[in-house]
Design a protein around this motif. Structure first.
Motif, mmCIF file in Angstrom:
data_model
loop_
_atom_site.group_PDB
_atom_site.id
_atom_site.type_symbol
_atom_site.label_atom_id
_atom_site.label_comp_id
_atom_site.label_asym_id
_atom_site.label_seq_id
_atom_site.Cartn_x
_atom_site.Cartn_y
_atom_site.Cartn_z
ATOM 1 N N HIS A 112 50.901 10.799 23.808
ATOM 2 C CA HIS A 112 52.276 11.255 24.009
ATOM 3 C C HIS A 112 53.161 10.103 24.514
ATOM 4 C CE1 HIS A 112 50.029 15.103 24.153
ATOM 5 N NE2 HIS A 112 51.105 15.569 23.534
ATOM 6 N N VAL A 113 52.586 9.251 25.355
ATOM 7 C CA VAL A 113 53.324 8.076 25.820
ATOM 8 C C VAL A 113 53.700 7.193 24.635
ATOM 9 C CG1 VAL A 113 53.183 5.939 27.170
ATOM 10 C CG2 VAL A 113 52.234 8.077 28.100
ATOM 11 N N GLN A 114 52.705 6.956 23.748
ATOM 12 C CA GLN A 114 52.945 6.096 22.593
ATOM 13 C C GLN A 114 53.970 6.714 21.644
ATOM 14 O OE1 GLN A 114 50.848 3.070 22.417
ATOM 15 N NE2 GLN A 114 52.648 2.523 21.222
ATOM 16 N N ARG A 115 53.848 8.016 21.431
ATOM 17 C CA ARG A 115 54.780 8.687 20.515
ATOM 18 C C ARG A 115 56.207 8.665 21.072
ATOM 19 N NH1 ARG A 115 55.035 11.996 15.892
ATOM 20 N NH2 ARG A 115 53.167 10.806 15.410
ATOM 21 N N LEU A 116 56.344 8.871 22.369
ATOM 22 C CA LEU A 116 57.682 8.829 22.965
ATOM 23 C C LEU A 116 58.289 7.434 22.890
ATOM 24 C CD1 LEU A 116 57.553 11.134 26.119
ATOM 25 C CD2 LEU A 116 59.064 11.344 24.142
ATOM 26 N N ARG A 117 57.478 6.424 23.051
ATOM 27 C CA ARG A 117 57.982 5.057 22.913
ATOM 28 C C ARG A 117 58.491 4.825 21.496
ATOM 29 N NH1 ARG A 117 53.678 0.800 25.091
ATOM 30 N NH2 ARG A 117 55.276 -0.560 24.182
ATOM 31 N N LEU A 118 57.774 5.363 20.529
ATOM 32 C CA LEU A 118 58.188 5.221 19.140
ATOM 33 C C LEU A 118 59.478 5.996 18.868
ATOM 34 C CD1 LEU A 118 57.709 4.209 16.301
ATOM 35 C CD2 LEU A 118 56.054 6.055 15.953
ATOM 36 N N ILE A 119 59.556 7.211 19.379
ATOM 37 C CA ILE A 119 60.773 8.026 19.214
ATOM 38 C C ILE A 119 61.962 7.318 19.852
ATOM 39 C CG2 ILE A 119 61.899 10.192 19.880
ATOM 40 C CD1 ILE A 119 59.111 11.513 19.743
ATOM 41 N N ALA A 171 64.378 16.582 30.041
ATOM 42 C CA ALA A 171 65.124 17.409 29.089
ATOM 43 C C ALA A 171 64.998 16.872 27.674
ATOM 44 C CB ALA A 171 66.592 17.475 29.498
ATOM 45 N N SER A 172 65.005 15.543 27.516
ATOM 46 C CA SER A 172 64.870 14.942 26.189
ATOM 47 C C SER A 172 63.463 15.147 25.642
ATOM 48 C CB SER A 172 65.194 13.445 26.249
ATOM 49 O OG SER A 172 66.537 13.231 26.612
ATOM 50 N N ILE A 173 62.466 15.052 26.507
ATOM 51 C CA ILE A 173 61.085 15.287 26.079
ATOM 52 C C ILE A 173 60.942 16.703 25.533
ATOM 53 C CG2 ILE A 173 58.694 15.511 26.859
ATOM 54 C CD1 ILE A 173 59.272 13.269 28.877
ATOM 55 N N LYS A 174 61.497 17.668 26.246
ATOM 56 C CA LYS A 174 61.430 19.056 25.780
ATOM 57 C C LYS A 174 62.182 19.240 24.467
ATOM 58 C CE LYS A 174 60.896 21.106 30.392
ATOM 59 N NZ LYS A 174 61.480 22.004 31.419
ATOM 60 N N TYR A 175 63.306 18.546 24.325
ATOM 61 C CA TYR A 175 64.083 18.626 23.088
ATOM 62 C C TYR A 175 63.291 18.039 21.926
ATOM 63 C CZ TYR A 175 67.693 17.531 19.662
ATOM 64 O OH TYR A 175 68.420 17.403 18.502
ATOM 65 N N PHE A 176 62.674 16.880 22.115
ATOM 66 C CA PHE A 176 61.871 16.267 21.064
ATOM 67 C C PHE A 176 60.710 17.174 20.671
ATOM 68 C CE2 PHE A 176 63.176 11.880 22.866
ATOM 69 C CZ PHE A 176 64.343 11.904 22.114
ATOM 70 N N ARG A 177 60.150 17.861 21.660
ATOM 71 C CA ARG A 177 59.045 18.777 21.380
ATOM 72 C C ARG A 177 59.524 19.958 20.548
ATOM 73 N NH1 ARG A 177 56.353 20.419 26.719
ATOM 74 N NH2 ARG A 177 58.049 21.942 26.707
ATOM 75 N N SER A 223 56.591 15.362 34.266
ATOM 76 C CA SER A 223 57.371 14.486 35.138
ATOM 77 C C SER A 223 56.812 13.065 35.123
ATOM 78 C CB SER A 223 57.387 15.039 36.567
ATOM 79 O OG SER A 223 56.060 15.186 37.054
ATOM 80 N N GLU A 224 55.484 12.935 35.099
ATOM 81 C CA GLU A 224 54.850 11.619 35.038
ATOM 82 C C GLU A 224 55.087 10.980 33.670
ATOM 83 O OE1 GLU A 224 52.377 8.266 35.915
ATOM 84 O OE2 GLU A 224 53.590 9.677 37.078
#
Length: 224
Positions: A43-50, A15-21, A4-5
């Motif tokens: 994970h923060v950096q990778r999500l920003r890139l995604i 939901a998108s985080i779980k999908y990307f995973r 959540s954080e």
């Protein structure tokens, strides 16, 4: 941090985080319980890139996966930049063999134009580069359309592109750590394209209006 954080900090829904995973774009977090995991700054950096690739860059999940894999395998700044450049979609795709066969003369002429341009610019580009293929296809289509195409006119455009590329790489190379470099490289190599195209169109609009004004001067008394 909990998922959540992670979502709050990146602006990416849970939901998108779980999908990307599930799709293999985001590494799993550190398991703390049967259904709980902790996530870190990587994970923060990778999500920003995604997010940059999928939302701003408009890449598909498959294309995003290819870019991320290329970035993860790169071992240097140059390797990261080169990997992203090759993994991103080429603006003009190669034509089918049937299309090339129907206009072999235009294909051969376009290939010669690209080779000549690369030699004139002294660019260190391999023949296998997808960008060589893309430019060849684009020039072949210009010849087929009889769009008043002149190969010698390419040099002026290539010189402008060379200056832009130097600015791009100088900006991206300022980021030393791999995640930040990858994100900046995506912005420079993929997302700045629309900005540059819009700047070009604004400049064209300005020139058109200036020429129209020059051809249609106002009356001497200044009234319309």
């Amino acid at each position: 941090m909990k998922i959540s954080e992670l979502s709050r900090r990146t602006g990416v829904p849970v939901a998108s985080i779980k999908y990307f995973r599930r799709e293999g774009l985001l590494p799993a977090g550190r398991a703390t319980a049967a259904t709980l995991a902790e996530y870190g700054e990587e994970h923060v950096q990778r999500l920003r890139l995604i997010k940059a690739l999928t939302t701003l860059g408009g890449l598909s999940i498959a294309a995003t996966r290819d870019v991320l894999a290329a970035v993860d395998q790169a071992e240097s700044t140059e390797g990261t930049l080169g990997a992203i450049s090759y993994a991103l979609p080429v603006p003009v795709t190669a034509a089918s063999a049937g299309d090339a066969d129907r206009d072999a003369a235009a294909e051969a002429a376009a290939e010669a134009d690209v080779v000549g341009l690369i030699e004139t610019m002294d660019w260190r580009v391999p023949d296998t580069s997808p960008h060589v293929r893309g430019l060849t296809t684009a020039l072949r289509e210009l010849r087929r359309l009889d769009a008043d195409y002149r190969p010698e006119g390419l040099v002026a455009y290539a010189e402008l592109a060379h200056a832009i590329a130097r600015l791009d790489l100088r900006r991206a190379a300022a980021f030393d750590d791999s995640p930040a470099l990858a994100e900046q490289a995506v912005i420079v190599l993929a997302l700045s394209g629309p900005v540059l195209e819009l700047l070009r169109r604004l400049a064209q609009e300005d020139q058109v209006r200036r020429r129209a004004a020059a051809d249609d001067p106002a009356p001497a008394d200044g009234h319309a």
